[in-house]
Motif scaffolding. Structure first.
Motif, PDB file in Angstrom:
ATOM      1  N   TRP A  83      44.259  62.194  21.751  1.00  0.00           N
ATOM      2  CA  TRP A  83      44.436  61.872  23.251  1.00  0.00           C
ATOM      3  C   TRP A  83      45.243  62.718  24.121  1.00  0.00           C
ATOM      4  CZ3 TRP A  83      48.319  60.853  26.388  1.00  0.00           C
ATOM      5  CH2 TRP A  83      48.048  60.182  27.598  1.00  0.00           C
ATOM      6  N   VAL A  84      46.385  63.256  23.236  1.00  0.00           N
ATOM      7  CA  VAL A  84      47.239  64.268  24.173  1.00  0.00           C
ATOM      8  C   VAL A  84      46.266  65.637  24.419  1.00  0.00           C
ATOM      9  CG1 VAL A  84      49.438  65.815  23.840  1.00  0.00           C
ATOM     10  CG2 VAL A  84      49.457  63.202  23.215  1.00  0.00           C
ATOM     11  N   LEU A 115      45.696  67.911  28.003  1.00  0.00           N
ATOM     12  CA  LEU A 115      46.024  69.269  28.411  1.00  0.00           C
ATOM     13  C   LEU A 115      45.177  69.967  29.412  1.00  0.00           C
ATOM     14  CD1 LEU A 115      47.299  70.291  24.630  1.00  0.00           C
ATOM     15  CD2 LEU A 115      48.581  69.433  26.701  1.00  0.00           C
ATOM     16  N   PRO A 116      44.204  70.061  29.455  1.00  0.00           N
ATOM     17  CA  PRO A 116      43.261  70.772  30.426  1.00  0.00           C
ATOM     18  C   PRO A 116      43.623  70.329  31.876  1.00  0.00           C
ATOM     19  CG  PRO A 116      41.916  69.974  28.733  1.00  0.00           C
ATOM     20  CD  PRO A 116      43.152  69.379  28.326  1.00  0.00           C
ATOM     21  N   ARG A 125      50.556  72.899  32.822  1.00  0.00           N
ATOM     22  CA  ARG A 125      51.957  73.179  32.594  1.00  0.00           C
ATOM     23  C   ARG A 125      52.419  72.382  31.183  1.00  0.00           C
ATOM     24  NH1 ARG A 125      53.053  68.850  36.230  1.00  0.00           N
ATOM     25  NH2 ARG A 125      54.655  67.750  35.640  1.00  0.00           N
ATOM     26  N   LEU A 126      51.821  71.513  30.796  1.00  0.00           N
ATOM     27  CA  LEU A 126      52.498  70.819  29.581  1.00  0.00           C
ATOM     28  C   LEU A 126      52.221  71.438  28.236  1.00  0.00           C
ATOM     29  CD1 LEU A 126      53.580  68.094  28.729  1.00  0.00           C
ATOM     30  CD2 LEU A 126      51.112  67.285  28.287  1.00  0.00           C
ATOM     31  N   GLY A 171      42.598  72.288  15.180  1.00  0.00           N
ATOM     32  CA  GLY A 171      41.257  72.280  16.249  1.00  0.00           C
ATOM     33  C   GLY A 171      41.880  71.657  17.655  1.00  0.00           C
ATOM     34  N   THR A 172      43.345  71.202  17.615  1.00  0.00           N
ATOM     35  CA  THR A 172      43.723  70.888  18.922  1.00  0.00           C
ATOM     36  C   THR A 172      44.673  71.993  19.493  1.00  0.00           C
ATOM     37  OG1 THR A 172      45.918  69.805  18.473  1.00  0.00           O
ATOM     38  CG2 THR A 172      43.821  68.532  17.895  1.00  0.00           C
ATOM     39  N   LYS A 173      45.185  72.055  20.665  1.00  0.00           N
ATOM     40  CA  LYS A 173      46.120  72.629  21.403  1.00  0.00           C
ATOM     41  C   LYS A 173      47.522  72.209  21.145  1.00  0.00           C
ATOM     42  CE  LYS A 173      43.197  75.389  24.192  1.00  0.00           C
ATOM     43  NZ  LYS A 173      42.590  75.724  25.544  1.00  0.00           N
ATOM     44  N   VAL A 174      47.814  71.007  20.641  1.00  0.00           N
ATOM     45  CA  VAL A 174      48.971  70.492  20.233  1.00  0.00           C
ATOM     46  C   VAL A 174      49.665  71.148  19.421  1.00  0.00           C
ATOM     47  CG1 VAL A 174      50.370  68.238  19.952  1.00  0.00           C
ATOM     48  CG2 VAL A 174      48.168  68.214  20.897  1.00  0.00           C
TER      49      VAL A 174
END
Length: 461
Positions: free
Chosen positions: A345-346, A350-351, A355-356, A407-410
């Protein structure tokens, strides 16, 4: 002629049979080779296979006093037995399939890892503890404004503080010394949010001490009301805190969400009502205020046991309905599902929030020996680094979080292995009272190990 004509239908039947056999053989061969086959397995099977870190249901006393909830707020959820691959009866596959198809580490995430593996990326979790006479970063006596009394070990009967004199040195990484004015300048007009359990609260208090130098700071403004963080009727404290440092307009906040699930009372007029624990829905607080965050740090772990769920009257829900899937009801699977769900979900947010910077902190280790906190367990070692000083592994010890973030940007804030070496840094038997307190081998003395978590965080933002 008649005889020849009578054999033709028989020959046609033989030809058609041979063609059908060849076609079936080719079809079966394609079926074996085609990865599409994997999508026809039950979605629950895919979910159970997606992580190697599972947790058995841990029997626990469901009656927890208010003092014990405050002092030992979390329980162990870091056991890794294997579970059966077979899906249970009555599984809600329509729900699980949608979630797992999005959370699968295969495909795009794999290609991303392969391409990025060629570049050297700093692994802050890999390195060693080294002695440093300049530590700690702040005074345990002076930071009373932010530290909970039970975690300020300088205010307890404890007399040795050797654990304060070490810093973490990542291998092949430049991690500059934390300097509060420089950090706050970088955080000008920004908001840092911690959302998680009481270990997240410790990290929040640690950062407040670090950015104020552990000094009394009357100019710091309490802005909790802006986030609805006020003491509810009948409660002893709010669900979190938020403070703004006016010199740089930097806000640092903490919100208590031990499971990272959205919690919804089933009957708001009944104080003893059951609470829907939505495994596939992130906390309402995070959904509401995400637009205001510049740095987000999530964590969960030690509330994932049957005793905590029963004590809090949490009832698992998926897709807005009570969970009927027996495999998902297993605590380890429920935690795994939730961590993947929140991470996904996070990542999807992001897109639209460029800034997050989002981080998921791995689980903080516990060091109870010969029992639990309420059955005689203890952590009496006071000698630093008796377990060693080096972490040389590349993989995280928290396989659930590591798997969820692929596979995420977290980003992963991996603190598990380096913290496992510091069993002497827990609260242990000490308290601010004259007598020994409850053995706390889960939470850390402050100043202490959570300061290192924040140094690694600050190095990445």
């Amino acid at each position: 002629m008649k005889g020849g004509n009578s054999n033709r239908p028989r020959g046609r039947k033989f030809s058609f049979g041979l063609i059908a056999l060849l076609f079936a053989t080719v079809l079966l061969w394609i079926w074996e080779k085609n990865p599409f086959l994997s999508t026809l397995r039950s979605a629950q099977d895919q979910f159970l296979l997606s992580s190697s870190d599972f947790i058995f249901d841990i029997p626990n006393d469901s009656t927890v006093s208010a003092h014990h909830k405050e002092h030992i707020e979390e329980e162990d959820a870091h056991v890794t037995p294997k579970l059966s691959r077979k899906a249970g009866q009555g599984s809600d596959n329509s729900v699980i399939e949608k979630s797992i198809s999005a959370l699968s580490p295969k495909g795009k995430g794999t290609r991303h890892r392969n391409s990025s593996s060629k570049r050297k990326v700093c692994n802050y979790a890999k390195g060693r503890w080294v002695a440093d006479k300049s530590r700690p970063l702040y005074s345990g006596f002076g930071c009373k404004q932010w530290l909970s009394e039970m975690w300020a070990c300088r205010l307890t009967q404890r007399t040795d503080f050797l654990y304060e004199g070490y810093r973490w040195q990542p291998q092949n990484c430049e991690m500059p010394e934390f300097e509060r004015s420089s950090f706050l300048k970088r955080m000008q007009d920004k908001t840092i949010a911690f959302i998680g359990d009481s270990l997240g609260r410790q990290q929040f208090q640690s950062l407040m001490c670090m950015v104020t130098g552990g000094e009394d700071s009357p100019d710091v403004e309490d802005v909790g009301v802006n986030y609805g963080l006020v003491i509810p009727p009948g409660a002893i404290r709010p669900d979190g805190w938020a403070f703004r440092l006016p010199s740089t307009n930097t806000t640092i906040l903490y919100y208590w969400s031990a499971s990272l699930c959205d919690l919804e009372p089933l009957n708001i007029t009944d104080p003893s009502t059951d609470v829907a624990m939505h495994l596939d829905r992130p906390p309402a607080f995070m959904r509401k205020f995400l637009d205001t965050f510049d740095v987000l740090v999530l964590n969960t772990g030690h509330h994932w046991n049957r005793g905590k769920l029963n004590a809090n009257k949490w009832v698992m829900y998926v897709n807005g309905r009570p969970n009927k899937d027996r495999n998902l009801a297993a605590i380890g699977n429920a935690k795994n599902f939730t961590v993947h769900s929140v991470a996904r979900w996070v990542d999807l947010q992001l897109p639209s929030h460029p800034r997050l910077k989002a981080f998921f902190r791995t689980i903080s280790p516990r060091h109870f020996l010969n029992g639990e906190w309420n059955t005689g367990g203890s952590c009496d070692n006071m000698s630093p680094l008796s377990k060693g000083s080096v972490v040389s592994q590349d993989e995280s010890n928290d396989l659930v979080v590591q798997s969820a973030l692929r596979g995420t940007k977290v980003k992963i804030l991996d603190i598990t292995a380096l913290s496992e070496l510091r069993d002497e840094g827990h609260i242990s038997r000490f308290s601010a009272k004259a007598s020994d307190g409850v053995r706390d081998c889960l939470h850390w003395c402050l100043p202490g190990i959570p300061d290192t978590w924040n140094e690694i965080l600050c190095a990445q933002v």
